[in-house]
Design a protein around this motif. Sequence first.
Motif, PDB file in Angstrom:
ATOM      1  N   SER A  47       0.783  -1.154  -0.137  1.00 38.80           N
ATOM      2  CA  SER A  47      -0.001  -0.058   0.035  1.00 38.80           C
ATOM      3  C   SER A  47       0.924   1.258  -0.003  1.00 38.80           C
ATOM      4  O   SER A  47       0.453   2.438  -0.826  1.00 38.80           O
ATOM      5  CB  SER A  47      -0.973  -0.113   1.408  1.00 38.80           C
ATOM      6  OG  SER A  47      -1.621   1.173   1.362  1.00 38.80           O
TER       7      SER A  47
ATOM      8  N   HIS B 145      -9.450  -2.627   9.441  1.00 37.47           N
ATOM      9  CA  HIS B 145      -8.032  -2.334   9.368  1.00 37.47           C
ATOM     10  C   HIS B 145      -6.997  -3.606   9.565  1.00 37.47           C
ATOM     11  O   HIS B 145      -7.593  -4.551  10.211  1.00 37.47           O
ATOM     12  CB  HIS B 145      -7.719  -1.265  10.200  1.00 37.47           C
ATOM     13  CG  HIS B 145      -8.422  -0.067   9.863  1.00 37.47           C
ATOM     14  ND1 HIS B 145      -7.738   1.079   9.345  1.00 37.47           N
ATOM     15  CD2 HIS B 145      -9.524   0.593  10.056  1.00 37.47           C
ATOM     16  CE1 HIS B 145      -8.561   2.124   8.931  1.00 37.47           C
ATOM     17  NE2 HIS B 145      -9.770   1.714   9.448  1.00 37.47           N
TER      18      HIS B 145
ATOM     19  N   TYR C  66      -3.626  -0.562   3.369  1.00 41.08           N
ATOM     20  CA  TYR C  66      -5.063  -1.069   2.997  1.00 41.08           C
ATOM     21  C   TYR C  66      -6.121  -1.392   4.143  1.00 41.08           C
ATOM     22  O   TYR C  66      -5.497  -1.581   5.341  1.00 41.08           O
ATOM     23  CB  TYR C  66      -4.624  -2.327   2.258  1.00 41.08           C
ATOM     24  CG  TYR C  66      -4.019  -2.312   1.147  1.00 41.08           C
ATOM     25  CD1 TYR C  66      -4.303  -1.603  -0.021  1.00 41.08           C
ATOM     26  CD2 TYR C  66      -2.988  -3.023   0.877  1.00 41.08           C
ATOM     27  CE1 TYR C  66      -3.675  -1.545  -1.133  1.00 41.08           C
ATOM     28  CE2 TYR C  66      -2.058  -3.277  -0.449  1.00 41.08           C
ATOM     29  CZ  TYR C  66      -2.622  -2.534  -1.432  1.00 41.08           C
ATOM     30  OH  TYR C  66      -1.991  -2.518  -2.535  1.00 41.08           O
ATOM     31  N   HIS C  67      -7.251  -0.924   4.032  1.00 43.92           N
ATOM     32  CA  HIS C  67      -8.180  -1.130   4.820  1.00 43.92           C
ATOM     33  C   HIS C  67      -9.561  -1.424   3.995  1.00 43.92           C
ATOM     34  O   HIS C  67      -9.478  -0.903   3.004  1.00 43.92           O
ATOM     35  CB  HIS C  67      -8.309  -0.158   5.774  1.00 43.92           C
ATOM     36  CG  HIS C  67      -8.418   1.363   5.471  1.00 43.92           C
ATOM     37  ND1 HIS C  67      -7.263   2.046   4.906  1.00 43.92           N
ATOM     38  CD2 HIS C  67      -9.430   1.873   4.982  1.00 43.92           C
ATOM     39  CE1 HIS C  67      -7.684   3.186   4.474  1.00 43.92           C
ATOM     40  NE2 HIS C  67      -9.085   3.156   4.739  1.00 43.92           N
TER      41      HIS C  67
ATOM     42  N   ILE D 253     -12.607  -1.525  -1.108  1.00 47.39           N
ATOM     43  CA  ILE D 253     -11.215  -1.367  -0.466  1.00 47.39           C
ATOM     44  C   ILE D 253     -10.491  -0.040  -0.477  1.00 47.39           C
ATOM     45  O   ILE D 253     -10.701   0.683  -1.645  1.00 47.39           O
ATOM     46  CB  ILE D 253     -10.201  -2.356  -1.402  1.00 47.39           C
ATOM     47  CG1 ILE D 253     -10.634  -4.020  -1.110  1.00 47.39           C
ATOM     48  CG2 ILE D 253      -8.839  -2.411  -0.983  1.00 47.39           C
ATOM     49  CD1 ILE D 253     -10.101  -4.919  -1.979  1.00 47.39           C
ATOM     50  N   ASP D 254      -9.955   0.485   0.458  1.00 42.91           N
ATOM     51  CA  ASP D 254      -9.120   2.052   0.340  1.00 42.91           C
ATOM     52  C   ASP D 254      -7.940   1.611   0.859  1.00 42.91           C
ATOM     53  O   ASP D 254      -7.368   0.585   1.368  1.00 42.91           O
ATOM     54  CB  ASP D 254     -10.081   2.612   1.410  1.00 42.91           C
ATOM     55  CG  ASP D 254      -9.993   4.238   1.041  1.00 42.91           C
ATOM     56  OD1 ASP D 254      -8.910   4.317   0.256  1.00 42.91           O
ATOM     57  OD2 ASP D 254     -10.493   4.909   1.705  1.00 42.91           O
ATOM     58  N   GLN D 255      -7.089   2.662   0.923  1.00 42.86           N
ATOM     59  CA  GLN D 255      -5.754   2.692   1.272  1.00 42.86           C
ATOM     60  C   GLN D 255      -5.463   4.108   1.825  1.00 42.86           C
ATOM     61  O   GLN D 255      -5.762   4.972   1.268  1.00 42.86           O
ATOM     62  CB  GLN D 255      -4.582   2.309   0.501  1.00 42.86           C
ATOM     63  CG  GLN D 255      -4.525   3.110  -0.816  1.00 42.86           C
ATOM     64  CD  GLN D 255      -3.606   2.553  -1.796  1.00 42.86           C
ATOM     65  OE1 GLN D 255      -3.730   2.856  -3.153  1.00 42.86           O
ATOM     66  NE2 GLN D 255      -2.584   2.187  -1.467  1.00 42.86           N
TER      67      GLN D 255
ATOM     68  N   ARG E  54       1.218  -4.930   8.314  1.00 41.50           N
ATOM     69  CA  ARG E  54       0.920  -4.188   7.098  1.00 41.50           C
ATOM     70  C   ARG E  54       2.044  -4.279   6.193  1.00 41.50           C
ATOM     71  O   ARG E  54       2.020  -4.157   4.729  1.00 41.50           O
ATOM     72  CB  ARG E  54       0.832  -2.730   7.388  1.00 41.50           C
ATOM     73  CG  ARG E  54      -0.667  -2.486   8.047  1.00 41.50           C
ATOM     74  CD  ARG E  54      -0.726  -0.957   8.440  1.00 41.50           C
ATOM     75  NE  ARG E  54      -1.750  -0.659   9.356  1.00 41.50           N
ATOM     76  CZ  ARG E  54      -1.629   0.370  10.409  1.00 41.50           C
ATOM     77  NH1 ARG E  54      -0.655   1.166  10.309  1.00 41.50           N
ATOM     78  NH2 ARG E  54      -2.739   0.465  11.014  1.00 41.50           N
TER      79      ARG E  54
ATOM     80  N   THR F  71      -0.518  -7.779   0.829  1.00 40.64           N
ATOM     81  CA  THR F  71      -0.586  -7.453  -0.586  1.00 40.64           C
ATOM     82  C   THR F  71      -2.195  -7.121  -0.803  1.00 40.64           C
ATOM     83  O   THR F  71      -3.079  -7.455  -0.091  1.00 40.64           O
ATOM     84  CB  THR F  71      -0.058  -8.382  -1.582  1.00 40.64           C
ATOM     85  OG1 THR F  71      -0.865  -9.542  -1.543  1.00 40.64           O
ATOM     86  CG2 THR F  71       1.373  -8.723  -1.121  1.00 40.64           C
ATOM     87  N   ILE F  72      -2.338  -6.643  -2.041  1.00 44.73           N
ATOM     88  CA  ILE F  72      -3.754  -6.552  -2.436  1.00 44.73           C
ATOM     89  C   ILE F  72      -4.486  -7.967  -2.776  1.00 44.73           C
ATOM     90  O   ILE F  72      -5.613  -7.953  -2.291  1.00 44.73           O
ATOM     91  CB  ILE F  72      -3.740  -5.710  -3.913  1.00 44.73           C
ATOM     92  CG1 ILE F  72      -5.314  -5.247  -4.333  1.00 44.73           C
ATOM     93  CG2 ILE F  72      -3.250  -6.410  -4.904  1.00 44.73           C
ATOM     94  CD1 ILE F  72      -5.991  -4.339  -3.339  1.00 44.73           C
TER      95      ILE F  72
ATOM     96  N   VAL G 229      -5.931  -8.725   0.673  1.00 48.06           N
ATOM     97  CA  VAL G 229      -7.013  -7.956   1.122  1.00 48.06           C
ATOM     98  C   VAL G 229      -8.215  -8.354   0.361  1.00 48.06           C
ATOM     99  O   VAL G 229      -9.302  -8.696   1.049  1.00 48.06           O
ATOM    100  CB  VAL G 229      -6.849  -6.422   0.858  1.00 48.06           C
ATOM    101  CG1 VAL G 229      -8.125  -5.670   1.531  1.00 48.06           C
ATOM    102  CG2 VAL G 229      -5.618  -5.923   1.717  1.00 48.06           C
ATOM    103  N   CYS G 230      -7.995  -8.842  -0.823  1.00 52.10           N
ATOM    104  CA  CYS G 230      -9.277  -9.147  -1.451  1.00 52.10           C
ATOM    105  C   CYS G 230      -9.392 -10.686  -1.124  1.00 52.10           C
ATOM    106  O   CYS G 230     -10.706 -10.995  -0.999  1.00 52.10           O
ATOM    107  CB  CYS G 230      -8.796  -9.496  -2.962  1.00 52.10           C
ATOM    108  SG  CYS G 230      -8.741  -7.938  -3.976  1.00 52.10           S
TER     109      CYS G 230
END
Length: 299
Positions: A26, A173, A222-223, A214-216, A179, A183-184, A187-188
């Motif tokens: 992120s 979070h 990433y959160h 998904i936000d960062q 963190r 990786t993305i 998160v997915c």
Amino acid sequence: MLESSDFVELPPVYDLPLTYMNGGQSWLVKRLNGIVQQIAIIFRFSSQYKGVRPFREVVKERFYHDMVANMPNYLELCLCDYYFSPNIEAFKQVCNQEGLLTQDEFVVPDIIDSELTNRMLLAIEHICHTRDFQIYLSRSVEKKKDNNESNVGHAYSVLQEYSKTLVVRVDFHYLKSHRGSLTIDDVCDDMDRLVKHLKSNKLFEHLTHYAIGIDQGARSGYHLHGIFYFNGHKCQSGWHYANEIGIAWEQDITLGRGFHYNCNDAKHVDRFKLLGILGVGMIHRDNPQKVVNAVKTAG
């Protein structure tokens, strides 16, 4: 008229440490996106205004030091299958031109010198000012706008299904200590597991709709933001459902790697109520102001 003093403060990407340490992927996305954006802005105006030209040299020097510190990490990021932003796509294109990227691997130069970084910097500047890139950038902005309008429309439609709907919001979070390796893809995967948990758990049988994004953040990494709609005739306590979803995130989904914010907590509710923008809790469809607030919460 544009003054050179307008550019004394460089974009906030450079407020971050030079090396990404525990920031993870992120951090890399945020920093690289900001670097390319800075190059495009500074170099565009330095050709038009003499007072801006000294900042061109500042950007060149900082770009050089950034590439020396982070080139392998940026190249690895470019191999990711996910689309991040037009700016990062421009950097990826330059890396391809320099032979630093192949289809499934990257090549770190033996020597990262100013000749290489200056060449890359000029190539980025050129790409960012082509008509194709400007169209690409414009379409990206329009897509974000369309997505937001779609979310708003969906929220309004959901709130019309029942005379009352329990609206729950939870922010998800990751602990700072985890963190750096996130990786993305991770998160997915966690988001998919969360959705499966919601659908299979009898506790959430009256959940009618949901939206998770998904936000960062430069600091928070990433959160996720989640908005959940329950049948208001069957469910009463927004805090209870937010808490149960949050506990599931911490214990079952992330296995202790995550934490959550319950936006239906009394302190949040009281603050938003005082400001007249409360959009969570029990929303009656015959109360236009509460419906508007709930729609804004979803947007």
